[in-house]
Design an enzyme around this catalytic site. Structure first.
Site, PDB file in Angstrom:
ATOM      1  CB  CYS A   1      -0.974  -0.015   1.170  1.00 27.09           C
ATOM      2  SG  CYS A   1      -0.233  -0.497   2.730  1.00 27.09           S
TER       3      CYS A   1
ATOM      4  CG  HIS B   1      -0.311   4.463   3.675  1.00 23.91           C
ATOM      5  ND1 HIS B   1      -1.037   4.366   4.845  1.00 23.91           N
ATOM      6  CD2 HIS B   1       0.002   3.182   3.325  1.00 23.91           C
ATOM      7  CE1 HIS B   1      -1.165   3.090   5.170  1.00 23.91           C
ATOM      8  NE2 HIS B   1      -0.558   2.353   4.269  1.00 23.91           N
TER       9      HIS B   1
END
Ligand code: NAP
Length: 352
Positions: free
Chosen positions: A147, A239
């Site tokens: 990710c 993120h």
């Protein structure tokens, strides 16, 4: 067009839940099977998930009463998406591929295999050629990146193509949902955790494969050096990464920004989850921010939401050449959405 029947392995987890949300009403795919561990098997999905539905909104109606099965061959579907815990994903995915299913996996287990594409449709769809080397019966495995890796490689690709890349330093601030259910047990209030097991290694290795070439039956790594530092922060989704790059040739700031803004290799492919453009460059000094920018992305359908990478603060670096901040949604662009986009591309190419 008849919808393609898909199954979701690990359907109860953080990524599995995101699959439910994204696949509800998908124009090309219909979820016919849900599977998870023995703990969940035999129960209606709503009961198996219990109080673990953590992604906001409601469980989609199509999934609520569906009985969760075990992750074994015999599932009534043309393709499986895997959101399995990596402790079990490797063998289960192989078993299903051997039974004839195309497997689109989010797990790390097969990402670096010499015959498995680590696919990002905007970057390397020629890597799908590697599947021919797989000895998995009539099925095959295709993976999507970690990710954090995916947010990094998308802006690196136009920079690599336009100017070359020598070195990259990246520091991540990763959301809690990136840790799956374990993320809810972390001691994260008033805190930052400066270690995520295995993450830095993945960020340093996966981009070399993704940005490299597939030639004469093997992967050739992109020739650049990457050093990563990964941190867990108290954010639910999204993120954030700060990145410093050394280019292969001199480039002005305007050229760097134009190259990021002009990157749009999937334009015209007609894929429902493809963001157009895949990189959004913000001008404000204080963006991107997870709270405001994680759902960025527009395309031919609502499925492109959360699929773009937002880049900001592009500026000169005193040590290397340029630095910037990026943000990507870890369970959409970094997991379920990426896998669905991969499957859309493979369907378009007649591989499913
Ligand atoms: P998670 O929330 O912990 O969910 C794990 C899933 O695996 C659950 O559905 C669980 O089912 C199932 N499972 C566990 N043990 C099993 C077994 N023995 N047999 C069959 N199923 C089993 O994890 P996650 O965050 O969704 O991550 C799923 C995968 O995606 C992992 O490999 C992870 O590394 C990867 N990934 C995650 C992210 C992210 O942002 N979270 C991003 C990219 C990739 P039960 O509910 O029945 O236990």
């Amino acid at each position: 067009m008849r919808k393609v029947k898909v199954g979701v392995l690990g359907a109860t987890g953080m990524v599995g839940q995101r699959f439910m949300q994204l696949l509800a009403g998908h124009p090309w795919f219909e979820v016919t099977e849900l599977a998870a561990s023995e703990r969940s098997a035999g129960k209606p999905y709503e009961e198996a998930v219990g109080d673990r539905w953590k992604i906001g909104g409601e469980i989609p109606d199509f999934a609520r009463g569906k009985i969760v099965k075990e992750c074994k061959p015999g599932l009534d579907c043309d393709l499986v998406f895997s959101a399995l815990d990596s402790s079990v994903a490797g063998l289960i995915e192989e078993e299903l591929a051997m039974a004839g299913y195309p497997v689109c996996s989010n797990s790390r287990n097969h990402r670096m295999d010499p015959d498995v594409p680590l696919l990002v449709p905007e970057i390397n769809h020629d890597h799908l050629e590697a599947i021919k080397g797989q000895k998995l019966g009539d099925g095959f495995i295709v993976t999507n990146p970690n990710c954090s890796t995916i947010g990094l490689v998308i802006p690196l690709k136009p920079l690599l193509d336009s100017f070359g890349l020598k070195r990259v330093f990246v520091t991540t601030m990763q959301a809690l949902s990136g840790a799956g259910f374990k993320g809810f047990d972390l001691d994260i209030q008033d805190n930052v955790l400066p270690y995520i097991g295995g993450e830095e290694e993945k960020m340093e290795m996966e981009p070399l494969k993704i940005l490299g070439r597939f030639e004469k039956g093997r992967f050739l790594d992109a020739g650049l050096g990457i050093s990563a530092q990964c941190n867990r922060v108290n954010v639910q989704n999204g993120h954030l990464e700060t990145v410093n790059v050394e280019l292969g040739s001199k480039a002005g700031l305007d050229d760097v920004i134009s190259s990021l803004k002009g990157f749009n290799p999937l334009e015209g492919f007609g894929l429902p989850s493809a963001p157009n453009p895949p990189i959004i460059v913000k001008e404000e000094d204080d963006r991107p921010q997870p709270k405001y920018d994680r759902d960025a992305g527009e395309g031919i359908s609502e499925l492109a939401r959360g699929m773009a990478v937002t880049v900001g603060r592009v500026r000169e670096c005193r040590i290397l050449d340029y630095k910037f901040v990026l943000l990507s949604h870890n369970t959409i662009r970094g997991a379920a959405g990426a896998s669905i986009l991969n499957a859309e591309l493979m369907l378009k190419k007649g591989m499913i």
